[in-house]
Design a protein around this motif. Structure first.
Motif, PDB file in Angstrom:
ATOM      1  N   VAL A 142       0.438  -1.032   0.053  1.00  0.00           N
ATOM      2  CA  VAL A 142       0.102  -0.385  -0.175  1.00  0.00           C
ATOM      3  C   VAL A 142       0.659   1.021   0.356  1.00  0.00           C
ATOM      4  CG1 VAL A 142      -1.604   1.358   0.698  1.00  0.00           C
ATOM      5  CG2 VAL A 142      -1.928  -1.167   1.574  1.00  0.00           C
ATOM      6  N   PHE A 143       1.121   1.670  -0.905  1.00  0.00           N
ATOM      7  CA  PHE A 143       1.199   3.370  -0.970  1.00  0.00           C
ATOM      8  C   PHE A 143       0.491   4.838  -1.015  1.00  0.00           C
ATOM      9  CE2 PHE A 143       3.156   7.004  -3.426  1.00  0.00           C
ATOM     10  CZ  PHE A 143       4.199   6.829  -3.010  1.00  0.00           C
ATOM     11  N   LEU A 144       1.190   5.467   0.085  1.00  0.00           N
ATOM     12  CA  LEU A 144      -0.185   6.214   0.775  1.00  0.00           C
ATOM     13  C   LEU A 144       0.990   7.986   0.650  1.00  0.00           C
ATOM     14  CD1 LEU A 144      -2.301   7.871   2.009  1.00  0.00           C
ATOM     15  CD2 LEU A 144      -1.115   7.792   4.703  1.00  0.00           C
ATOM     16  N   GLY A 145       0.566   8.701  -0.477  1.00  0.00           N
ATOM     17  CA  GLY A 145       1.904   9.762  -0.823  1.00  0.00           C
ATOM     18  C   GLY A 145       1.537  10.207  -2.233  1.00  0.00           C
ATOM     19  N   THR A 178       0.968  -7.031   4.018  1.00  0.00           N
ATOM     20  CA  THR A 178       1.137  -6.842   3.735  1.00  0.00           C
ATOM     21  C   THR A 178       1.877  -5.130   3.594  1.00  0.00           C
ATOM     22  OG1 THR A 178      -1.348  -6.954   2.948  1.00  0.00           O
ATOM     23  CG2 THR A 178      -0.296  -4.151   2.205  1.00  0.00           C
ATOM     24  N   ARG A 179       3.124  -4.789   3.034  1.00  0.00           N
ATOM     25  CA  ARG A 179       3.698  -3.846   3.191  1.00  0.00           C
ATOM     26  C   ARG A 179       2.897  -1.976   3.135  1.00  0.00           C
ATOM     27  NH1 ARG A 179       8.256  -2.356  -1.338  1.00  0.00           N
ATOM     28  NH2 ARG A 179       9.532  -1.026   0.138  1.00  0.00           N
ATOM     29  N   MET A 180       3.531  -1.199   3.954  1.00  0.00           N
ATOM     30  CA  MET A 180       2.371  -0.270   3.788  1.00  0.00           C
ATOM     31  C   MET A 180       3.568   0.945   3.500  1.00  0.00           C
ATOM     32  SD  MET A 180      -1.005   1.519   5.520  1.00  0.00           S
ATOM     33  CE  MET A 180      -1.808   3.090   4.996  1.00  0.00           C
ATOM     34  N   GLU A 192       5.579   1.674   7.207  1.00  0.00           N
ATOM     35  CA  GLU A 192       6.940   2.536   7.412  1.00  0.00           C
ATOM     36  C   GLU A 192       6.674   3.809   6.563  1.00  0.00           C
ATOM     37  OE1 GLU A 192       9.937   1.026   4.603  1.00  0.00           O
ATOM     38  OE2 GLU A 192       8.614  -1.077   5.053  1.00  0.00           O
ATOM     39  N   TRP A 193       7.361   5.129   7.553  1.00  0.00           N
ATOM     40  CA  TRP A 193       7.109   6.072   7.464  1.00  0.00           C
ATOM     41  C   TRP A 193       8.458   7.463   7.217  1.00  0.00           C
ATOM     42  CZ3 TRP A 193       3.895  10.719   7.937  1.00  0.00           C
ATOM     43  CH2 TRP A 193       3.926  11.403   7.920  1.00  0.00           C
ATOM     44  N   ARG A 194       8.474   7.718   5.679  1.00  0.00           N
ATOM     45  CA  ARG A 194       9.135   8.421   4.716  1.00  0.00           C
ATOM     46  C   ARG A 194       9.934   9.694   5.163  1.00  0.00           C
ATOM     47  NH1 ARG A 194      11.313   4.344   1.281  1.00  0.00           N
ATOM     48  NH2 ARG A 194      10.814   1.780   2.413  1.00  0.00           N
ATOM     49  N   GLY A 195      10.674   9.754   4.197  1.00  0.00           N
ATOM     50  CA  GLY A 195      10.879  11.309   3.536  1.00  0.00           C
ATOM     51  C   GLY A 195      10.229  11.610   2.427  1.00  0.00           C
TER      52      GLY A 195
END
Lengths: 201, 471
Positions: free
Chosen positions: B342-345, B371-373, B401-404
C-alpha cells in the motif's frame, strides 16, 4: 529542430489504444541529462516481455512511421517520449487522437504527429500488415499521407506547419516580440508571487 | 461577453495575439524540478541566454529523491548526477532551489501551495503533467515539455492556443467515506483517459464548493488523467483562508487588493462551455481502478469487468490487454483482490489531510502482516506537521513505514518500487504498466481505501471494516 518537409518510409502497425508515455519510455530512462540516446528505452517493456510485439518483428524493425491506436501519448509531460521515438528512427506518428502535451512536444522536437480518422488508420494498418514493405509517404507540403493507390489528406494548422517546414525554434520567434513582453510586465500588479526567499513581515 | 473562469485567467495573460498565430501567454510562476529541466538549461547555455525572470522561478528536488537516508548522498549515481545538475543550474542562473534537507523541499505541486506561491488568477507551468493541481486555486496551471521549459526560462512566456471549456458539475453531498479522489476517478471513468483532450475542466457545484483546498487539489491534480489541458475551481472563502498568512501570500493592503481581484474570478452567468458532465454526489462510492489507465475504474463494490461485453474493438482489446497485465479474471469481486503493498503519498494524496484520514483508520490497529505499507509525505513541511501531530507514530505502531518526502513510489525513479508481479493499492495518479516498478500492478485508491486495504490485505473500503468488525 530538424525541418520536416516530406518523408517516405515503411510503417509499423501498433494496434493499441491509449499508449501512455510511460510505455513509450519508462521513468528510469529519464534520469539522463542528455537530449539524445534514448532509443534503448523506447517501448522497452513491450520489446523485452512480448516476443511478438510489433517492433520485435523483423519486417517492421526498420519502420520510420508509427501507426498507433487512438489516444497516443497520454500521461506524463516527458518530451523524452518524442526524443525516444526520433532516436528509435521514427519521423512520423499517425493516430486518430493524441494527448495534448505529447502532440505539443512533438511539434517542438521535429516529430510529425498526423491525425487521421480511425477508419483511415484501420485501412493503413491492414495495408502494412498485408505488405510490411509498403512505402508510406507523409508530405507536410501537400498535407497528405500516401501509400499504394491511396492518398488521405490530413489537417495541420498553418503556423505549426510553417514552423516544422522551416525547422524554426520558438524561443527565437518569441524574442522578436520582446517589446510586447516588456509592456505586459510593466502593468503586472506588484502583489503577484515572487519565489525569492520571503522577507520577515 | 460572458466568460468562464479559465477564459478570464487566459485573457488576462495574453501578451500578444495575431491572426493565424498562437497567442503569447505570460507565465506568472514557473516551477522546476530535476528531471525535465537539465536539457532546457543546456539549451540556454548553448544559445547564450539567461533566465529572464529568475524571481518567478522556483526549483526543488522531488522525483529522484530517496525516502530513506535522505541526508546522505544519493546512492544511484545517475539520479545523483541529475540532482547535482539542477543544483549547478540553479546556482548558475540565480534560481531559488529547495534541495533535499531544506525545510521547503517536497513534491513541486505540494510546495507551491504550501508556500503560498500558488495564487488565484495566475498562470503556472512546470515540466510535469500534474501541474494541473494548482488549478484548485483558480490558477491556470498546466504541464509542459522540456522545450517549453526552455522557452519559459528564456522568455517568461509560452505560445498557446485557446483551450476549449468543459464543465464538470457535482451537486449534492458526498456520502461518508467518499472523498475527492473517488470523485475524480468517477469523472475519468465516465469521460475516458483522454476524454477532455483540448479542454480546461472547471469543477463546480455544491459538492466541489464544500471541499477543502487539499481535497480540491486532488481533483485538479488528476485532470490530466482525463486528458485535460488543466483543471480549475473558482476561488472562494476556503481558498482565501488557506492562503492568508502563508510565506509568499500578499500581505497588508496587497492582500486586500489581491482578494478584491480574486473575487472576480468566477464563471459569468451565461458563459458557454463546449461540453458538460454532471454527477450526483450522493450516488458516488469509493472507487478503484482495475486496469492500466486511470479511466479503467469502478466502484469497489463491483467486479472485474468482462472485456467480451465491450462493443468497441479498441476498448475491448485495451481491456483484454489490461487484465492480462494485471493478472485479473473477469467476474472477480474487486474486494477479493489481494495486494502486496500500500502506497500512501504523491502529489495527488500526500498532504496532511490525506495522512490524517489514513491515520484515523489505522490508529491503535495493526496492518495485515503480509502487506507492506509505505507512507511518504508530500513535502518536508507535511512531514514536520504530521510528526508534530503524532501521525508518524500512529503509522509506525500500525506496522507501516514512515519515510522522507518525495515522489517516491508514484513513479519509482527512486529505490521505492514494486517488484515484478507485485500488486499495490496506491493513492497516486497513474496505474500505467510498470509505473511503480517493472511488472508492478497498480490499483488507484483514495487514502481511506488505502488504509482500510492495509488492514485487511485486500481492496477494502472503510465501511467494509465496520461490517467485518460487526459494528
Amino acid at each position: 529542430m530538424d525541418a520536416f518537409t516530406t518523408h517516405t518510409g515503411t510503417a509499423a502497425p501498433l494496434r493499441r489504444s491509449a499508449v501512455d508515455t510511460d510505455q513509450i519510455i519508462p521513468a528510469e530512462y529519464l534520469k539522463r541529462i542528455t537530449r539524445t540516446g534514448f532509443e534503448d528505452g523506447l517501448f522497452v517493456a513491450w520489446r523485452t516481455n512480448e516476443p511478438d510485439f510489433v517492433l520485435n518483428q523483423p519486417q517492421y524493425a526498420d519502420a520510420t512511421v508509427l501507426v498507433a491506436g487512438p489516444d497516443f501519448g497520454t500521461g506524463s509531460s516527458r518530451e523524452h517520449a518524442c526524443w525516444a521515438l526520433l532516436d528509435g528512427g521514427f519521423r512520423v506518428v499517425i493516430s486518430s487522437r493524441f494527448a495534448d502535451i505529447f502532440k505539443n512536444n512533438s511539434t517542438k522536437s521535429g516529430l510529425l504527429t498526423v491525425v487521421l480518422p480511425q477508419a483511415d488508420v484501420e485501412a493503413l494498418w491492414q495495408a502494412v500488415e498485408a505488405d510490411p514493405a509498403t512505402p508510406v509517404t507523409v508530405d507536410l507540403q501537400s498535407r497528405t499521407v500516401t501509400y499504394g493507390d491511396t492518398t488521405v489528406p490530413f489537417e495541420v494548422d498553418e503556423y505549426t506547419r510553417w514552423r516544422l517546414l522551416e525547422g524554426l525554434d520558438d524561443v527565437g520567434l518569441t524574442e522578436r516580440h520582446l517589446a510586447d513582453v516588456e509592456a505586459f510586465e510593466a502593468q503586472r500588479p506588484s502583489w503577484l508571487p515572487r519565489a525569492l526567499p520571503a522577507l520577515p513581515a | 461577453m460572458p466568460k468562464t473562469l479559465a477564459e478570464k485567467v487566459y485573457d488576462a495573460h495574453v501578451v500578444r495575439s495575431a491572426a493565424g498565430e498562437p497567442d503569447l501567454l505570460y507565465i506568472d510562476l514557473h516551477l522546476v524540478h530535476e528531471v525535465t529541466s537539465p536539457q532546457a538549461f543546456d539549451g540556454l547555455r548553448a544559445a547564450g541566454r539567461r533566465v529572464r525572470r529568475p524571481e518567478l522561478t522556483m526549483a526543488t528536488e522531488d522525483h529522484n529523491v530517496p525516502t530513506l537516508d535522505v541526508l546522505k548522498p544519493i546512492a544511484d549515481p545517475v539520479s545523483r548526477a541529475q540532482v547535482e545538475a539542477l543544483r549547478h543550474n540553479a546556482a548558475e542562473f540565480g534560481i531559488r532551489l529547495a534541495p533535499m534537507g531544506d525545510r521547503d523541499q517536497g513534491i513541486v505541486h505540494v510546495i507551491g501551495p504550501q508556500l503560498g506561491l500558488t495564487q488565484p488568477g495566475t498562470t503556472i507551468v512546470c515540466g510535469d503533467s500534474h501541474t494541473s493541481t494548482h488549478g484548485a486555486f483558480g490558477a491556470l496551471a498546466f504541464g509542459i515539455g522540456t522545450s517549453e521549459v526552455e522557452h519559459v526560462l528564456a522568455t517568461q512566456t509560452l505560445p498557446q492556443y485557446r483551450p476549449k471549456q468543459m464543465a464538470v458539475t457535482v451537486e449534492g453531498e458526498l456520502p461518508e467515506g467518499v472523498s475527492s479522489k473517488d470523485v475524480i476517478l468517477a469523472v475519468i471513468a465516465r469521460i475516458g483517459t483522454n476524454g477532455a483532450a483540448g479542454h480546461v475542466i472547471e469543477y463546480r457545484g455544491s459538492a466541489i464548493e464544500a471541499l477543502s483546498m487539499e481535497a480540491r487539489m486532488t481533483i485538479c491534480n488528476m485532470s490530466i488523467e482525463a486528458g485535460a489541458r488543466a483543471g480549475v475551481i473558482a476561488p472562494d472563502e476556503t481558498t482565501f483562508a488557506y492562503l492568508q498568512g502563508r510565506p509568499h501570500a500578499p500581505q497588508g493592503t496587497d492582500w486586500d487588493a489581491a482578494v478584491e481581484y480574486w473575487r472576480t474570478l468566477r464563471t459569468d452567468e451565461g458563459a458557454v462551455f463546449d461540453s458538460e458532465v454532471v454527477l450526483d454526489a450522493a450516488e458516488l462510492a469509493p472507487f478503484v481502478t482495475w486496469g492500466t489507465n486511470p479511466g479503467q475504474g469502478l466502484p469497489l463494490t463491483e467486479r472485474v469487468p468482462d472485456p467480451a461485453e465491450l462493443a468497441d474493438d479498441n476498448e475491448r482489446r485495451a481491456a483484454e490487454q489490461a487484465l492480462a497485465y494485471m493478472g485479473l479474471t473477469p467476474g472477480t469481486p474487486l474486494r477479493e483482490i489481494e495486494v502486496d503493498t500500500v502506497f500512501l503519498g504523491s502529489c495527488t494524496n500526500g498532504r496532511i489531510e490525506d495522512l490524517r484520514t489514513a491515520a484515523e483508520l489505522l490508529r491503535g490497529k495493526r496492518i495485515d502482516p503480509d502487506t507492506r505499507m509505505l507512507v511518504v509525505p508530500g513535502s518536508i513541511g507535511v512531514k514536520l506537521q504530521a510528526e508534530a501531530e503524532g501521525l508518524d507514530r500512529v503509522f509506525t505502531e500500525a506496522g507501516a513505514e514512515w519515510r522522507g518526502a518525495g515522489c517516491s513510489m508514484c513513479l519509482g525513479m527512486n529505490p521505492d518500487q514494486l517488484k515484478p508481479g507485485e500488486r499495490s493499492a496506491s493513492t497516486s495518479n497513474r496505474n500505467f504498466q510498470g509505473r511503480q516498478g517493472k511488472g508492478g500492478r497498480t490499483h488507484l485508491v483514495s487514502p481511506s481505501v488505502a488504509a482500510a486495504t492495509a488492514l485487511t490485505g485486500r481492496l477494502t473500503a472503510p465501511a467494509d471494516l465496520a461490517e467485518t468488525a460487526g459494528v
